[in-house]
Write a protein that holds these residues in place. Structure first.
Motif, PDB file in Angstrom:
ATOM      1  N   GLU A 136       0.842  -1.199   0.000  1.00  0.00           N
ATOM      2  CA  GLU A 136       0.000   0.000   0.000  1.00  0.00           C
ATOM      3  C   GLU A 136       0.877   1.249   0.000  1.00  0.00           C
ATOM      4  O   GLU A 136       1.848   1.348   0.754  1.00  0.00           O
ATOM      5  CB  GLU A 136      -0.904   0.009   1.237  1.00  0.00           C
ATOM      6  CG  GLU A 136      -1.916  -1.125   1.257  1.00  0.00           C
ATOM      7  CD  GLU A 136      -2.934  -0.994   0.136  1.00  0.00           C
ATOM      8  OE1 GLU A 136      -3.226   0.174  -0.259  1.00  0.00           O
ATOM      9  OE2 GLU A 136      -3.420  -2.028  -0.342  1.00  0.00           O
ATOM     10  N   PRO A 137       0.553   2.244  -0.843  1.00  0.00           N
ATOM     11  CA  PRO A 137       1.354   3.473  -0.862  1.00  0.00           C
ATOM     12  C   PRO A 137       1.122   4.306   0.404  1.00  0.00           C
ATOM     13  O   PRO A 137      -0.023   4.488   0.835  1.00  0.00           O
ATOM     14  CB  PRO A 137       0.869   4.206  -2.107  1.00  0.00           C
ATOM     15  CG  PRO A 137      -0.514   3.697  -2.341  1.00  0.00           C
ATOM     16  CD  PRO A 137      -0.531   2.258  -1.862  1.00  0.00           C
ATOM     17  N   ARG A 138       2.191   4.707   0.979  1.00  0.00           N
ATOM     18  CA  ARG A 138       2.148   5.552   2.170  1.00  0.00           C
ATOM     19  C   ARG A 138       3.167   6.676   2.022  1.00  0.00           C
ATOM     20  O   ARG A 138       4.186   6.540   1.348  1.00  0.00           O
ATOM     21  CB  ARG A 138       2.467   4.744   3.428  1.00  0.00           C
ATOM     22  CG  ARG A 138       1.391   3.723   3.801  1.00  0.00           C
ATOM     23  CD  ARG A 138       0.119   4.419   4.306  1.00  0.00           C
ATOM     24  NE  ARG A 138      -0.857   3.444   4.778  1.00  0.00           N
ATOM     25  CZ  ARG A 138      -1.775   2.878   4.031  1.00  0.00           C
ATOM     26  NH1 ARG A 138      -1.822   3.192   2.726  1.00  0.00           N
ATOM     27  NH2 ARG A 138      -2.613   2.023   4.532  1.00  0.00           N
ATOM     28  N   TRP A 139       2.895   7.825   2.666  1.00  0.00           N
ATOM     29  CA  TRP A 139       3.828   8.955   2.666  1.00  0.00           C
ATOM     30  C   TRP A 139       4.668   8.891   3.932  1.00  0.00           C
ATOM     31  O   TRP A 139       4.165   8.872   5.039  1.00  0.00           O
ATOM     32  CB  TRP A 139       3.095  10.283   2.596  1.00  0.00           C
ATOM     33  CG  TRP A 139       2.484  10.531   1.260  1.00  0.00           C
ATOM     34  CD1 TRP A 139       1.206  10.306   0.889  1.00  0.00           C
ATOM     35  CD2 TRP A 139       3.170  11.049   0.116  1.00  0.00           C
ATOM     36  NE1 TRP A 139       0.996  10.636  -0.430  1.00  0.00           N
ATOM     37  CE2 TRP A 139       2.220  11.112  -0.944  1.00  0.00           C
ATOM     38  CE3 TRP A 139       4.457  11.462  -0.166  1.00  0.00           C
ATOM     39  CZ2 TRP A 139       2.547  11.563  -2.213  1.00  0.00           C
ATOM     40  CZ3 TRP A 139       4.768  11.903  -1.432  1.00  0.00           C
ATOM     41  CH2 TRP A 139       3.820  11.952  -2.444  1.00  0.00           C
ATOM     42  N   LEU A 140       5.999   8.842   3.735  1.00  0.00           N
ATOM     43  CA  LEU A 140       6.942   8.721   4.834  1.00  0.00           C
ATOM     44  C   LEU A 140       7.593  10.083   5.095  1.00  0.00           C
ATOM     45  O   LEU A 140       8.105  10.730   4.180  1.00  0.00           O
ATOM     46  CB  LEU A 140       8.024   7.691   4.489  1.00  0.00           C
ATOM     47  CG  LEU A 140       9.201   7.579   5.458  1.00  0.00           C
ATOM     48  CD1 LEU A 140       8.717   7.082   6.834  1.00  0.00           C
ATOM     49  CD2 LEU A 140      10.269   6.667   4.905  1.00  0.00           C
ATOM     50  N   ALA A 141       7.588  10.527   6.333  1.00  0.00           N
ATOM     51  CA  ALA A 141       8.206  11.804   6.719  1.00  0.00           C
ATOM     52  C   ALA A 141       9.618  11.543   7.201  1.00  0.00           C
ATOM     53  O   ALA A 141       9.833  10.725   8.108  1.00  0.00           O
ATOM     54  CB  ALA A 141       7.390  12.488   7.812  1.00  0.00           C
ATOM     55  N   LEU A 142      10.573  12.257   6.610  1.00  0.00           N
ATOM     56  CA  LEU A 142      11.987  12.137   6.985  1.00  0.00           C
ATOM     57  C   LEU A 142      12.572  13.530   7.223  1.00  0.00           C
ATOM     58  O   LEU A 142      12.177  14.501   6.560  1.00  0.00           O
ATOM     59  CB  LEU A 142      12.787  11.441   5.881  1.00  0.00           C
ATOM     60  CG  LEU A 142      12.421   9.982   5.594  1.00  0.00           C
ATOM     61  CD1 LEU A 142      13.190   9.477   4.383  1.00  0.00           C
ATOM     62  CD2 LEU A 142      12.721   9.113   6.808  1.00  0.00           C
ATOM     63  N   PRO A 143      13.481  13.650   8.184  1.00  0.00           N
ATOM     64  CA  PRO A 143      14.106  14.960   8.410  1.00  0.00           C
ATOM     65  C   PRO A 143      14.970  15.374   7.211  1.00  0.00           C
ATOM     66  O   PRO A 143      15.504  14.534   6.490  1.00  0.00           O
ATOM     67  CB  PRO A 143      14.956  14.742   9.661  1.00  0.00           C
ATOM     68  CG  PRO A 143      15.228  13.278   9.689  1.00  0.00           C
ATOM     69  CD  PRO A 143      14.003  12.612   9.112  1.00  0.00           C
TER      70      PRO A 143
END
Length: 443
Positions: A136-143
């Motif tokens: 499933e496509p998910r949005w990943l938050a990275l610094p």
């Protein structure tokens, strides 16, 4: 109209500013192209490889097993590109270069979004990258990595600009130091042109300027020697001519000519007076008055005394003397100047004789105008009339040596002033003398 300044000082400063600016731009371009851009691109490639590896792991990881900030939808503040700032242009360049390089190294199905500090809930800047968790496509938050931040290059640029400004200020002071002897040389040349003696210029500066100053010193010494030789020669000629003239006058007085032919005697006496006047004018022209010591005097009083003398000879001058404070001038030379102009007005103007004076407070000068109602300049060039041996007027006008106005101009220039000849409103001519009131002009 040219944009390039005429003075050497301004041209050198402009050239220096241009060279410093070009060198700074070239250094900045080299820094960006060969150092900063490759470093940012390498950091983006490394970061992309980590994300691809993480995406591979997330594809086989159950949704509840990954403790990451994964979201099905993007937050409202996420955008395609990092925010741009004109004031912090290098930070904008770093961010955009990093994001573009990161997109090139990631697969097409892993888009990248930027979220700034103002739009984030915690005020932090982060990257949002789409990954796949359990398919499933998910949005990943990275610094945001350090490569996308301002890493101090702005400070380095400001320091570089400061060093450039320091180089400019140093060069400005050096150029001022080099231009000072040139300014002294120009002042000395103006003093020589006015008939003064500038003294010896120092020759302890740079070699090229010292050579020019030395050549100028030799030139002024040669001119001084030539003036002394000319004055001595004219004095000798005057003495040698006046000696037989005196004997001739004595012989005529002791002879029977005056009693037998009075008209011939009067004519001969007139010719002798003319020769004596011509000799005196030559001597006046040769002796410019430079050796006479300036003293503080009243110019209006000198004019009034001369006008009274001319009035005793039957020539009335209307006086309009303004308020001029006493100032330093060479009294004998100034009297010669005024007498020549007043005699010219009597000879060529005859009527409407007038002398006006006033002080120009703004220019700190004294102005003297000697006018008449004669035939005027007669269409002649006023500047040509001031040349030696140039006589004004046409047929029927008085004859002379043509040195009167040349003597006047030389004396005026010796005092730092000017002589102007012009037509008088309503007919006639007028001579205008402008003299500076400062003591420096007569030194």
């Amino acid at each position: 109209m040219t944009l390039v300044p005429r003075s050497l000082f301004a041209r050198n400063i402009l050239l220096l500013v241009a060279l410093v600016a070009v060198s700074q731009v070239c250094a900045f371009a080299v820094l960006l192209h060969f150092i900063q851009t490759p470093r940012i691109e390498r950091a983006a490639a490394t970061f992309a490889s980590y994300i691809v590896t993480l995406d591979t792991l997330l594809k086989t990881t159950p949704p509840d097993a990954a403790h990451l900030d994964l979201r099905a939808e993007l937050p409202a503040g996420a955008r395609e590109t990092a925010p741009a700032s004109r004031l912090r242009f290098y930070q904008t360049y770093q961010r955009q270069t990093f994001v573009e390089s990161l997109r090139r190294h990631l697969p097409a199905d892993m888009p990248v979004r930027w979220q700034g500090g103002d739009s984030a809930d915690d005020g932090q800047q982060r990257l949002w990258i789409r990954v796949h968790q359990s398919g499933e496509p998910r949005w990943l938050a990275l610094p945001v990595p350090e490569a996308a931040h301002d890493d101090g290059l702005t400070t380095a640029l400001l320091l570089s600009l400061g060093l450039g400004a320091l180089a400019f200020a140093t060069a400005y002071l050096i150029q001022r130091h080099l231009n000072r002897p040139l300014a002294h040389l120009a002042d000395a040349a103006r003093l020589v042109s006015a008939g003064g003696e500038p003294g010896v210029l120092p020759t302890d500066g740079p070699t090229e300027i010292a050579q020019v100053s030395g050549a100028f010193n030799r030139m002024t010494a040669a001119l001084k020697e030539a003036d002394a030789t000319r004055a001595l020669m004219l004095a000798g000629i005057s003495h040698d001519i006046r000696t037989p003239m005196t004997k001739l006058r004595l012989a005529m007085a002791m002879s029977s000519v005056p009693s037998t032919d009075a008209a011939f005697a009067a004519s001969a006496e007139g010719y002798l007076d003319t020769i004596d006047t011509i000799l005196q004018q030559f001597m006046d022209y040769a002796g410019s008055g430079a050796k006479e010591t300036p003293v503080v005097g009243d110019l209006n009083a000198l004019i009034a005394n001369l006008a009274a003398d001319f009035a005793g000879l039957g020539h009335e001058f209307a006086l309009d003397l303004g308020d001029i404070e006493p100032f330093a001038f060479r009294p004998i030379s100034m009297m010669r100047l005024l007498m020549n102009l007043m005699q010219n007005a009597i000879l060529y103007g005859v009527v409407g004789l007038e002398v006006r004076t006033w002080a120009d407070r703004q220019a700190n000068t004294a102005c003297v105008v000697i006018a008449d109602r004669g035939k005027g300049l007669g269409g002649q060039d006023p500047e040509a009339l001031k040349q030696p041996f140039k006589r004004g007027g046409g047929e029927g006008q008085p004859k002379g040596t043509g040195l009167g106005l040349a003597i006047v101009e030389r004396i005026a220039r010796l005092h730092g002033g000017t002589l102007t000849l012009r037509a008088r409103e309503g007919g006639g001519a007028e001579s205008c003398i402008v003299l500076p009131l400062s003591d420096d002009a007569t030194r």
